[in-house]
Design a protein around this motif. Structure first.
Motif, PDB file in Angstrom:
ATOM      1  N   LEU A  98      29.650 -42.352 113.815  1.00  0.00           N
ATOM      2  CA  LEU A  98      28.283 -42.445 114.338  1.00  0.00           C
ATOM      3  C   LEU A  98      27.470 -41.215 113.947  1.00  0.00           C
ATOM      4  O   LEU A  98      26.284 -41.313 113.625  1.00  0.00           O
ATOM      5  N   LYS A  99      28.114 -40.058 113.960  1.00  0.00           N
ATOM      6  CA  LYS A  99      27.432 -38.831 113.536  1.00  0.00           C
ATOM      7  C   LYS A  99      26.978 -38.943 112.079  1.00  0.00           C
ATOM      8  O   LYS A  99      25.874 -38.483 111.726  1.00  0.00           O
ATOM      9  N   ALA A 100      27.808 -39.537 111.238  1.00  0.00           N
ATOM     10  CA  ALA A 100      27.462 -39.668 109.813  1.00  0.00           C
ATOM     11  C   ALA A 100      26.174 -40.474 109.635  1.00  0.00           C
ATOM     12  O   ALA A 100      25.358 -40.157 108.755  1.00  0.00           O
ATOM     13  N   PHE A 101      25.972 -41.504 110.465  1.00  0.00           N
ATOM     14  CA  PHE A 101      24.730 -42.291 110.369  1.00  0.00           C
ATOM     15  C   PHE A 101      23.515 -41.427 110.721  1.00  0.00           C
ATOM     16  O   PHE A 101      22.467 -41.530 110.077  1.00  0.00           O
ATOM     17  N   PHE A 102      23.646 -40.574 111.749  1.00  0.00           N
ATOM     18  CA  PHE A 102      22.528 -39.707 112.127  1.00  0.00           C
ATOM     19  C   PHE A 102      22.273 -38.636 111.068  1.00  0.00           C
ATOM     20  O   PHE A 102      21.119 -38.319 110.767  1.00  0.00           O
ATOM     21  N   ASP A 103      23.344 -38.081 110.501  1.00  0.00           N
ATOM     22  CA  ASP A 103      23.173 -37.077 109.445  1.00  0.00           C
ATOM     23  C   ASP A 103      22.447 -37.671 108.243  1.00  0.00           C
ATOM     24  O   ASP A 103      21.559 -37.039 107.660  1.00  0.00           O
ATOM     25  N   PHE A 104      22.824 -38.889 107.892  1.00  0.00           N
ATOM     26  CA  PHE A 104      22.172 -39.559 106.765  1.00  0.00           C
ATOM     27  C   PHE A 104      20.723 -39.906 107.109  1.00  0.00           C
ATOM     28  O   PHE A 104      19.840 -39.868 106.252  1.00  0.00           O
ATOM     29  N   GLY A 105      20.475 -40.208 108.383  1.00  0.00           N
ATOM     30  CA  GLY A 105      19.162 -40.709 108.801  1.00  0.00           C
ATOM     31  C   GLY A 105      18.046 -39.693 108.734  1.00  0.00           C
ATOM     32  O   GLY A 105      16.864 -40.065 108.659  1.00  0.00           O
ATOM     33  N   CYS A 131      35.694 -45.524 105.049  1.00  0.00           N
ATOM     34  CA  CYS A 131      34.898 -46.314 104.098  1.00  0.00           C
ATOM     35  C   CYS A 131      33.400 -46.207 104.404  1.00  0.00           C
ATOM     36  O   CYS A 131      32.573 -46.154 103.484  1.00  0.00           O
ATOM     37  N   ILE A 132      33.046 -46.186 105.685  1.00  0.00           N
ATOM     38  CA  ILE A 132      31.637 -46.027 106.059  1.00  0.00           C
ATOM     39  C   ILE A 132      31.115 -44.673 105.580  1.00  0.00           C
ATOM     40  O   ILE A 132      30.035 -44.573 104.986  1.00  0.00           O
ATOM     41  N   GLN A 133      31.906 -43.622 105.825  1.00  0.00           N
ATOM     42  CA  GLN A 133      31.467 -42.299 105.393  1.00  0.00           C
ATOM     43  C   GLN A 133      31.370 -42.212 103.873  1.00  0.00           C
ATOM     44  O   GLN A 133      30.457 -41.557 103.335  1.00  0.00           O
ATOM     45  N   GLY A 134      32.286 -42.878 103.178  1.00  0.00           N
ATOM     46  CA  GLY A 134      32.211 -42.899 101.717  1.00  0.00           C
ATOM     47  C   GLY A 134      30.956 -43.597 101.233  1.00  0.00           C
ATOM     48  O   GLY A 134      30.281 -43.126 100.307  1.00  0.00           O
ATOM     49  N   ALA A 135      30.619 -44.717 101.866  1.00  0.00           N
ATOM     50  CA  ALA A 135      29.407 -45.457 101.475  1.00  0.00           C
ATOM     51  C   ALA A 135      28.160 -44.615 101.723  1.00  0.00           C
ATOM     52  O   ALA A 135      27.247 -44.560 100.874  1.00  0.00           O
ATOM     53  N   LEU A 136      28.085 -43.934 102.858  1.00  0.00           N
ATOM     54  CA  LEU A 136      26.927 -43.083 103.148  1.00  0.00           C
ATOM     55  C   LEU A 136      26.872 -41.888 102.189  1.00  0.00           C
ATOM     56  O   LEU A 136      25.791 -41.495 101.733  1.00  0.00           O
ATOM     57  N   PHE A 137      28.013 -41.322 101.880  1.00  0.00           N
ATOM     58  CA  PHE A 137      28.064 -40.192 100.952  1.00  0.00           C
ATOM     59  C   PHE A 137      27.508 -40.580  99.585  1.00  0.00           C
ATOM     60  O   PHE A 137      26.882 -39.769  98.902  1.00  0.00           O
ATOM     61  N   HIS A 138      27.733 -41.831  99.214  1.00  0.00           N
ATOM     62  CA  HIS A 138      27.269 -42.316  97.911  1.00  0.00           C
ATOM     63  C   HIS A 138      25.996 -43.153  98.020  1.00  0.00           C
ATOM     64  O   HIS A 138      25.684 -43.947  97.134  1.00  0.00           O
ATOM     65  N   GLN A 139      25.287 -42.996  99.163  1.00  0.00           N
ATOM     66  CA  GLN A 139      23.941 -43.563  99.337  1.00  0.00           C
ATOM     67  C   GLN A 139      23.892 -45.086  99.414  1.00  0.00           C
ATOM     68  O   GLN A 139      22.841 -45.680  99.186  1.00  0.00           O
ATOM     69  N   ASP A 140      25.010 -45.723  99.725  1.00  0.00           N
ATOM     70  CA  ASP A 140      25.000 -47.186  99.840  1.00  0.00           C
ATOM     71  C   ASP A 140      24.919 -47.560 101.327  1.00  0.00           C
ATOM     72  O   ASP A 140      25.923 -47.818 101.992  1.00  0.00           O
ATOM     73  N   VAL A 141      23.682 -47.590 101.840  1.00  0.00           N
ATOM     74  CA  VAL A 141      23.452 -47.810 103.262  1.00  0.00           C
ATOM     75  C   VAL A 141      23.849 -49.221 103.693  1.00  0.00           C
ATOM     76  O   VAL A 141      24.396 -49.428 104.779  1.00  0.00           O
ATOM     77  N   THR A 142      23.581 -50.196 102.829  1.00  0.00           N
ATOM     78  CA  THR A 142      23.876 -51.592 103.176  1.00  0.00           C
ATOM     79  C   THR A 142      25.360 -51.784 103.451  1.00  0.00           C
ATOM     80  O   THR A 142      25.759 -52.398 104.457  1.00  0.00           O
TER      81      THR A 142
END
Length: 581
Positions: free
Chosen positions: A280-287, A248-259
């Protein structure tokens, strides 16, 4: 059971689709027992590399090397290139050195059944079923095999079509679950959605495995928020898994919903779960595309989380960390991949890595915990009686603090080609020449006359070291820990035992991490198997393998992709990050 003919999306479910596949310092010294200096009026066991000027150690080396045979020299050379006892991949290399070629038997499958690699017609499925001789229902058996072997989706689709045609459009839940698994595995989102619609229409509640597959399959679709609703459905009956939160976290980041992503991350931590490293890697990739100080602060918190929990990123993750640091505008971070020297200095920047030695407060805390939870309370892992433990405590009190505690039985059995008493005497005699306070821990059968334990050799040994022989049924590890910790922070111990059972006795992760840190800084392993000719001691580590920062620098140990690291081993590769000035 599901009636496929009654579902609106049934024709779409069976439409033809192409098959989609998945993309894809120093060498070991012969002796680490250099001249022992006097520091603060105490004897110290030197862990410094031996210099040519160290004549005492060189003379000992020369004497020990005179009788080395060519065969032994070759083996010593091989042994000297082994990685450190606690280094990532060391256990794997040791097992390869000790491996003898054996015939490996592969358990035969059903000789008359082979999994199809292309879609079958109804007649072909009929013939395959006729050849099946197993006791289990054929449809369930073949679907299980296809799921385990990740068969192509179009093959699974032909199986479902065959079953549906035979049963008036009815397909069982297990077959649907197999098809869902393969659709998720091959990332065929439209197929996932079709199965989702069928299940949603026919079942009010699903088992956890189906929820997990549906969440994973939906997160990259435009219906990703329905995965969040499935997460809420799981919460009604149980706590979602780490995998559920991760997806779910990766899905939210994939769709730009950081909150939503950060909220789910905090919720995951509130359950005392350890986040998956890919999360955790997904947060850095998005960052790397986010110019936001608050987001950056949260990423630094993740690095501190890795530090506090002794977690190590993999190669892909550490590349993401490096990319993110170097993308921060105006900060001028530069990263390089490097190693740490035995001295504890970073080969990249020259700065010193944190010492592995415990602070006085940490040492006292660990000593008390080991006493209570391993030595006194660890009955599950030892057979020592309270009376014998009391006898040992009195013995230790009557002796001066030890410099080295030796696991006598363990050391003696390291040399399979030699007599046990001879092997142990060789090691003790070598250490005794350094004027160290030694303790040899053994069992009572070691001082009885026998072919493997000669009385005269054991008598010589007892003149050079303090000795304590426990009952034959006792486990000596608790005695080793007690004597070493009781002697002070300078005391080392020699054994090839990894003490994993005793670490498991400790009550929490913090204490276990402290124990492992202390162990790496105090355990000396013997790496040679040639007594009377050559002995190689593995040095104790001087630096801690943990994520660390000085503000304008970060040092991050990481796991290499092709290295198999056991839980008691630590990485040898590091990312060195420095802020340019």
């Amino acid at each position: 059971m599901t009636c496929l003919s009654g579902i609106r999306s049934f024709p779409k479910l069976w439409k033809s689709r192409p098959y989609l596949g998945l993309g894809p310092g120093h060498s070991y010294l012969s002796l680490f027992l250099t001249d022992c200096g006097i520091r603060n009026q105490q004897k110290w066991f030197s862990l410094k590399a031996m210099s040519p000027q160290n004549t005492k150690a060189v003379n000992i080396l020369a004497a020990k090397g005179k009788s080395v045979k060519k065969k032994d020299k070759d083996s010593i050379k091989q042994t000297s290139h082994l990685p450190h006892f606690f280094a990532a991949g060391a256990a794997k290399k040791r097992s390869q050195m000790n491996f003898h070629n054996k015939d490996h038997t592969v358990l035969p499958g059903r000789k008359n059944i082979q999994l199809p690699t292309k879609p079958l017609s109804s007649e072909e499925w009929d013939r395959l079923k006729e050849n099946y001789t197993g006791k289990k229902d054929f449809e369930n058996w073949i679907s299980t095999q296809m799921s385990h072997n990740n068969s192509p989706v179009d093959v699974a689709k032909s199986l479902l079509a065959w079953v549906a045609a035979k049963n008036n459009g009815i397909v069982g839940y297990n077959l649907l679950l197999m098809y869902l698994h393969l659709s998720v595995f091959y990332k065929q989102t439209s197929e996932v959605i079709d199965v989702y619609e069928i299940m949603k229409a026919r079942y009010k509640i699903l088992e956890p495995g189906a929820y997990t597959l549906l969440i994973r399959g939906l997160i990259h679709s435009d219906r990703w928020r329905e995965a969040l609703q499935l997460l809420e459905d799981i919460k009604k009956v149980m706590t979602p898994s780490v995998r559920n939160y991760n997806d779910c976290i990766q899905g939210a980041l994939f769709h730009q919903d950081v909150t939503i992503a950060w909220n789910l991350y905090e919720e995951l931590l509130s359950h005392r779960y350890t986040p998956m490293l890919e999360t955790l890697k997904a947060f850095f990739d998005f960052g790397k595309d986010i110019k936001d100080d608050h987001y950056s602060s949260k990423l630094l918190d993740i690095l501190l989380y890795l530090r506090n929990n002794y977690l190590y990123p993999g190669e892909s993750f550490v590349h993401s960390i490096k990319t993110w640091f170097e993308s921060i505008s105006g900060k001028q971070w530069k990263g390089q991949f490097t190693t740490i020297q035995k001295s504890g200095q970073c080969s990249g920047c020259g700065n010193s890595i944190e010492s592995i030695h415990l602070s006085p407060e940490e040492y006292h805390f660990l000593k008390e915990k080991v006493m209570m939870d391993v030595i006194v309370g660890g009955d599950h892992y030892r057979k020592t009686t309270p009376q014998e433990l009391e006898r040992f405590e009195d013995f230790v009190k009557s002796c001066p603090p030890f410099d080295i505690v030796i696991d006598g039985l363990n050391v003696a059995k390291m040399f399979p080609r030699a007599r046990e008493s001879q092997s142990l005497l060789e090691v003790v005699s070598l250490l005794a020449k350094q004027n160290l306070q030694l303790l040899v821990l053994g069992r009572k059968h070691m001082i009885g006359q026998g072919s493997r334990w000669r009385k005269d050799e054991m008598t010589k040994l007892q003149k050079q070291a303090h000795c304590f022989f426990a009952d034959n049924i006792s486990e000596d590890d608790p005695f080793i820990l007690y004597a070493t910790l009781n002697s002070g922070n300078h005391c080392k111990f020699i054994t090839n035992d990894l003490m994993r059972d005793h670490k498991a006795c400790l009550p929490d992760a913090k204490t276990q991490h402290l124990f492992f840190k202390w162990q790496r800084g105090h355990q000396l392993a013997i790496r040679s198997v040639f007594p009377g000719s050559h002995i190689i001691f593995q040095h104790a580590l001087t630096y801690d393998t943990v994520v660390q920062t000085t503000g304008d620098s970060w040092h991050i140990p990481y796991d290499e992709d092709l290295v198999e690291r056991c839980s008691y081993e630590v990485p040898t590769k590091w990312l060195c990050l420095h802020q340019k000035t």
